[in-house]
Motif scaffolding. Structure first.
Motif, short mmCIF file in Angstrom:
data_model
loop_
_atom_site.label_atom_id
_atom_site.label_comp_id
_atom_site.label_asym_id
_atom_site.label_seq_id
_atom_site.Cartn_x
_atom_site.Cartn_y
_atom_site.Cartn_z
N UNK A 8 1.63 0.80 2.48
CA UNK A 8 1.35 1.55 1.64
C UNK A 8 2.68 2.56 1.29
N UNK A 9 2.78 2.49 0.00
CA UNK A 9 3.77 3.10 -0.72
C UNK A 9 3.71 4.60 -0.41
N UNK A 14 6.67 10.17 -8.40
CA UNK A 14 8.07 10.00 -9.28
C UNK A 14 8.02 11.28 -10.24
N UNK A 15 7.47 12.19 -10.02
CA UNK A 15 7.29 13.40 -10.83
C UNK A 15 8.65 14.27 -10.80
N UNK A 16 8.60 14.73 -9.19
CA UNK A 16 9.52 15.38 -8.52
C UNK A 16 10.12 16.71 -9.12
N UNK A 22 6.96 25.29 -3.46
CA UNK A 22 8.00 24.30 -3.06
C UNK A 22 7.18 22.75 -2.99
N UNK A 23 5.97 22.84 -3.55
CA UNK A 23 5.41 21.73 -3.62
C UNK A 23 5.72 21.01 -5.08
N UNK A 24 5.56 19.56 -5.16
CA UNK A 24 5.75 18.82 -6.42
C UNK A 24 4.56 18.80 -7.03
N UNK A 25 4.83 19.12 -8.38
CA UNK A 25 3.58 19.46 -9.40
C UNK A 25 2.99 17.80 -9.38
N UNK A 69 -2.03 7.62 -11.13
CA UNK A 69 -0.62 7.54 -11.13
C UNK A 69 -0.46 6.48 -9.79
N UNK A 70 -1.08 6.98 -8.52
CA UNK A 70 -0.73 6.21 -7.32
C UNK A 70 -1.34 4.84 -7.36
N UNK A 71 -2.46 4.55 -8.01
CA UNK A 71 -3.21 3.36 -8.05
C UNK A 71 -2.18 2.53 -8.90
N UNK A 72 -1.46 2.86 -9.87
CA UNK A 72 -0.70 2.18 -10.76
C UNK A 72 0.67 1.71 -9.80
N UNK A 73 1.12 2.60 -9.03
CA UNK A 73 2.29 2.28 -8.44
C UNK A 73 1.93 1.14 -7.46
#
Length: 94
Positions: A8-9, A14-16, A22-25, A69-73
């Motif tokens: 699992x990646x 990769x928006x960061x 303090x959480x990534x958007x 986006x995660x599925x594409x990753x």
């Protein structure tokens, strides 16, 4: 450990950009959570991490964007998507 969870990646897409307390958007993880995920080795720990993250993203209204986006990753890396295992586990038995 099943290949799905072993391979699992990171849930990072990769928006960061850290804005929401303090959480990534993009993925809604903090920098510490991103570092912690990399150290997870047990299937149960990774599963729990994904469940927590999916729940948080549902509450914030960002689940659909992140999941796409995660599925594409996962596809780009040619690995099984752990979201499929989470969804299958949550479907009621017939």
């Amino acid at each position: 450990m099943a290949k799905t969870w072993r391979d699992a990646p990171s849930p990072c897409i990769d928006v960061c950009k850290y804005k929401r307390q303090g959480r990534c958007i993009g993925c809604s993880m903090t920098k510490d959570e991103k570092k912690a995920f990399v150290r997870l080795e047990e299937k149960a720990d990774k599963k729990a991490f994904f469940r927590m993250l999916v729940s948080r993203l549902e509450e914030q209204g960002g689940l659909a964007f992140w999941a796409t986006a995660y599925r594409k990753k996962c596809e780009r890396r040619d690995v099984p998507c752990p979201l499929d295992k989470l969804e299958a586990a949550e479907e009621p038995a017939s």
